[in-house]
Write a protein that holds these residues in place. Structure first.
Motif, mmCIF file in Angstrom:
data_model
loop_
_atom_site.group_PDB
_atom_site.id
_atom_site.type_symbol
_atom_site.label_atom_id
_atom_site.label_comp_id
_atom_site.label_asym_id
_atom_site.label_seq_id
_atom_site.Cartn_x
_atom_site.Cartn_y
_atom_site.Cartn_z
ATOM 1 N N ALA A 45 8.761 11.918 3.404
ATOM 2 C CA ALA A 45 8.570 11.782 4.848
ATOM 3 C C ALA A 45 7.939 10.446 5.205
ATOM 4 O O ALA A 45 8.239 9.869 6.255
ATOM 5 N N SER A 46 7.075 9.934 4.358
ATOM 6 C CA SER A 46 6.434 8.654 4.639
ATOM 7 C C SER A 46 7.346 7.476 4.353
ATOM 8 O O SER A 46 7.206 6.414 4.948
ATOM 9 N N SER A 47 8.311 7.671 3.436
ATOM 10 C CA SER A 47 9.234 6.584 3.101
ATOM 11 C C SER A 47 10.536 7.190 2.568
ATOM 12 O O SER A 47 10.748 7.283 1.357
ATOM 13 N N PRO A 48 11.433 7.613 3.471
ATOM 14 C CA PRO A 48 12.633 8.355 3.040
ATOM 15 C C PRO A 48 13.560 7.572 2.120
ATOM 16 O O PRO A 48 14.340 8.173 1.390
ATOM 17 N N ALA A 49 13.490 6.245 2.143
ATOM 18 C CA ALA A 49 14.401 5.448 1.329
ATOM 19 C C ALA A 49 13.886 5.213 -0.083
ATOM 20 O O ALA A 49 14.651 4.767 -0.954
ATOM 21 N N ALA A 50 12.628 5.505 -0.335
ATOM 22 C CA ALA A 50 12.055 5.249 -1.663
ATOM 23 C C ALA A 50 12.688 6.179 -2.696
ATOM 24 O O ALA A 50 12.722 7.398 -2.494
ATOM 25 N N MET B 246 0.822 -1.211 0.000
ATOM 26 C CA MET B 246 0.000 0.000 0.000
ATOM 27 C C MET B 246 0.857 1.262 0.000
ATOM 28 O O MET B 246 0.532 2.244 -0.649
ATOM 29 N N GLN B 247 1.989 1.205 0.754
ATOM 30 C CA GLN B 247 2.845 2.383 0.809
ATOM 31 C C GLN B 247 3.440 2.688 -0.553
ATOM 32 O O GLN B 247 3.503 3.847 -0.967
ATOM 33 N N ASN B 248 3.865 1.628 -1.265
ATOM 34 C CA ASN B 248 4.417 1.840 -2.608
ATOM 35 C C ASN B 248 3.372 2.456 -3.536
ATOM 36 O O ASN B 248 3.684 3.316 -4.359
ATOM 37 N N GLN B 249 2.113 2.004 -3.389
ATOM 38 C CA GLN B 249 1.054 2.558 -4.224
ATOM 39 C C GLN B 249 0.821 4.032 -3.893
ATOM 40 O O GLN B 249 0.610 4.866 -4.777
ATOM 41 N N SER B 250 0.886 4.356 -2.602
ATOM 42 C CA SER B 250 0.691 5.745 -2.186
ATOM 43 C C SER B 250 1.797 6.644 -2.725
ATOM 44 O O SER B 250 1.537 7.761 -3.183
ATOM 45 N N ILE B 251 3.033 6.151 -2.668
ATOM 46 C CA ILE B 251 4.160 6.935 -3.181
ATOM 47 C C ILE B 251 4.023 7.135 -4.686
ATOM 48 O O ILE B 251 4.220 8.234 -5.216
ATOM 49 N N ALA B 252 3.653 6.053 -5.401
ATOM 50 C CA ALA B 252 3.472 6.155 -6.854
ATOM 51 C C ALA B 252 2.378 7.157 -7.195
ATOM 52 O O ALA B 252 2.526 7.963 -8.129
ATOM 53 N N ALA B 253 1.306 7.138 -6.408
ATOM 54 C CA ALA B 253 0.212 8.075 -6.663
ATOM 55 C C ALA B 253 0.665 9.512 -6.420
ATOM 56 O O ALA B 253 0.322 10.426 -7.184
ATOM 57 N N SER B 254 1.460 9.726 -5.366
ATOM 58 C CA SER B 254 1.963 11.073 -5.072
ATOM 59 C C SER B 254 2.876 11.566 -6.182
ATOM 60 O O SER B 254 2.808 12.736 -6.590
ATOM 61 N N VAL B 255 3.719 10.675 -6.686
ATOM 62 C CA VAL B 255 4.639 11.048 -7.759
ATOM 63 C C VAL B 255 3.855 11.389 -9.025
ATOM 64 O O VAL B 255 4.146 12.392 -9.705
ATOM 65 N N ASP B 256 2.853 10.590 -9.336
ATOM 66 C CA ASP B 256 2.040 10.854 -10.528
ATOM 67 C C ASP B 256 1.306 12.193 -10.386
ATOM 68 O O ASP B 256 1.266 13.000 -11.330
ATOM 69 N N LEU B 257 0.712 12.425 -9.227
ATOM 70 C CA LEU B 257 -0.032 13.664 -9.018
ATOM 71 C C LEU B 257 0.900 14.872 -9.060
ATOM 72 O O LEU B 257 0.551 15.925 -9.611
ATOM 73 N N ALA B 258 2.107 14.708 -8.506
ATOM 74 C CA ALA B 258 3.080 15.802 -8.545
ATOM 75 C C ALA B 258 3.443 16.144 -9.978
ATOM 76 O O ALA B 258 3.612 17.324 -10.327
ATOM 77 N N GLY C 199 18.058 10.038 7.050
ATOM 78 C CA GLY C 199 19.366 9.609 6.560
ATOM 79 C C GLY C 199 19.328 8.414 5.627
ATOM 80 O O GLY C 199 20.334 8.110 4.983
ATOM 81 N N SER C 200 18.181 7.740 5.539
ATOM 82 C CA SER C 200 18.084 6.614 4.603
ATOM 83 C C SER C 200 17.818 7.075 3.175
ATOM 84 O O SER C 200 17.668 6.245 2.267
ATOM 85 N N THR D 295 17.703 5.298 22.131
ATOM 86 C CA THR D 295 16.758 4.184 22.091
ATOM 87 C C THR D 295 17.125 3.286 20.922
ATOM 88 O O THR D 295 17.822 3.703 19.983
ATOM 89 N N GLY D 296 16.631 2.063 20.956
ATOM 90 C CA GLY D 296 16.910 1.136 19.862
ATOM 91 C C GLY D 296 16.366 1.626 18.536
ATOM 92 O O GLY D 296 17.032 1.513 17.495
ATOM 93 N N ASP D 297 15.156 2.195 18.551
ATOM 94 C CA ASP D 297 14.562 2.699 17.306
ATOM 95 C C ASP D 297 15.394 3.841 16.736
ATOM 96 O O ASP D 297 15.607 3.914 15.511
ATOM 97 N N MET D 298 15.856 4.739 17.590
ATOM 98 C CA MET D 298 16.664 5.860 17.116
ATOM 99 C C MET D 298 17.990 5.365 16.556
ATOM 100 O O MET D 298 18.441 5.844 15.499
ATOM 101 N N ARG D 299 18.617 4.433 17.228
ATOM 102 C CA ARG D 299 19.893 3.903 16.710
ATOM 103 C C ARG D 299 19.702 3.295 15.330
ATOM 104 O O ARG D 299 20.565 3.454 14.442
ATOM 105 N N GLU D 300 18.592 2.635 15.130
ATOM 106 C CA GLU D 300 18.326 2.059 13.807
ATOM 107 C C GLU D 300 18.143 3.160 12.764
ATOM 108 O O GLU D 300 18.675 3.074 11.652
ATOM 109 N N ARG D 301 17.404 4.201 13.120
ATOM 110 C CA ARG D 301 17.187 5.304 12.175
ATOM 111 C C ARG D 301 18.491 6.010 11.821
ATOM 112 O O ARG D 301 18.655 6.514 10.714
ATOM 113 N N PHE D 302 19.414 6.051 12.772
ATOM 114 C CA PHE D 302 20.647 6.801 12.550
ATOM 115 C C PHE D 302 21.782 5.947 11.989
ATOM 116 O O PHE D 302 22.898 6.455 11.848
#
Length: 327
Positions: free
Chosen positions: A35-40, A1-13, A104-105, A139-146
């Motif tokens: 912001a929803s998927s920084p690595a895409a 679903m996230q990939n579809q949302s990103i594709a839709a945003s790109v198309d609309l843009a 950073g991703s 935190t573990g989540d922050m270490r993963e993000r960084f």
């Protein structure tokens, strides 16, 4: 679903930029997708096309816009222009505001062109901007993000080992609880030249880890490298106070005052540590008078706590000091 949302945003843009005549709106839409998927990769590719096709329109709209979305877009556009230093500092500012997003991703942040060009000084400044807002990053989540940031620190510090910059870089992994990386950056800096800032970085890391003996030894090495630096005497005095050695803390503060006799923080610390050591009412009164001038309320309150624990101090005076603490 996230990939579809990103594709839709790109198309609309794409529609907004070319058919709807709103390149600025397109940028905002694409930044939202990032912001929803920084690595895409797709939103970045669309932004790159906008930068090529409608640069003047986009550039003009972003010139005075300091919103998070605008700064994030500018970071990528700076990368596209080959300005890696300003790009990383802009991303550091964004990350400082919203560290809960893995900015950073972004594909460009791990790109060989970026890692091979960005300076140690700029990456160090970006790390400081990440820490500007005081978010809890340990935190573990922050270490993963960084993780992308940690990789960048490793690569850039090896390529461009400027000791002062590496010492500043060490603050980010320390804040994230990656103490081994913080020490590794200090080791790399010391292999080039031993400077005061690296010794301080080691000392603060040891102190955060709770090893006060190692912290004190590192601050002592920093003082050997910069013996006229009043703040180092205060740092070491604070460690000695934390160890319960208030006599040593008083001596160190007095040494600092020889270099900066009017420094209010030194004067307040000296009053607090003498009150704690001797039970002097005059010293506690001096601390009460100086307390409003201390900008760091946490440190002010710590000094008051130390002073109020002094032997045989009058109860009314202690109560007055505690009212200052509460206010």
């Amino acid at each position: 679903m996230q990939n579809q949302s990103i594709a839709a945003s790109v198309d609309l843009a794409g529609v907004m930029a070319h058919c709807g005549g709103s390149p600025v709106g397109a940028v905002e839409l694409l930044v939202g997708a990032i912001a929803s998927s920084p690595a895409a990769p797709e939103p970045y590719a669309a932004l790159a096309s906008l930068w090529t096709d409608r640069r003047s329109d986009v550039e003009g709209s972003l010139a005075e816009d300091r919103s998070l979305n605008a700064v994030l877009a500018q970071a990528y556009f700076l990368f596209l222009d080959g300005d890696m230093d300003d790009a990383v500092m802009a991303l550091g500012s964004v990350t400082g505001v919203r560290p809960d997003v893995a900015w950073g991703s972004a594909p460009w942040f791990g790109d060989a062109r970026f890692l091979g060009t960005v300076s140690a000084a700029a990456l160090a400044e970006a790390c400081l901007r990440v820490l500007d807002h005081g978010h809890d990053l340990n935190t573990g989540d922050m270490r993963e993000r960084f993780e992308p940031w940690f990789r960048a620190l490793d690569v850039v510090s090896e390529r461009d080992p400027v000791p002062e910059s590496l010492a500043a870089m060490a603050r980010l992994p320390r804040a994230c609880g990656r103490y081994e990386l913080s020490f590794a950056l200090c080791d790399r800096a010391d292999s080039v030249d031993r400077v005061m800032w690296t010794a301080v970085a080691r000392a603060v890391t040891w102190r955060v880890m709770g090893d006060l003996d190692q912290a004190a030894a590192a601050f002592e090495r920093a003082l050997l490298l910069d013996p006229a630096n009043w703040s180092l005497y205060l740092d070491l005095a604070d460690v000695r106070a934390e160890q319960g050695d208030f006599a040593a803390a008083v001596i160190l503060v007095e040494q600092g005052l020889e270099h900066e006799p009017r420094e209010v923080t030194l004067r307040a610390a000296g009053a607090a540590y003498r009150a704690r050591l001797t039970g002097s009412s005059d010293e506690l009164r001096a601390l009460i008078a100086l307390a409003p001038e201390l900008a760091n309320t946490s440190y002010r309150n710590l000094l008051i706590d130390y002073a109020c624990a002094g032997p045989k101090l009058p109860r009314r005076l202690v109560a007055k000091a505690r009212r200052v603490r509460r206010n």
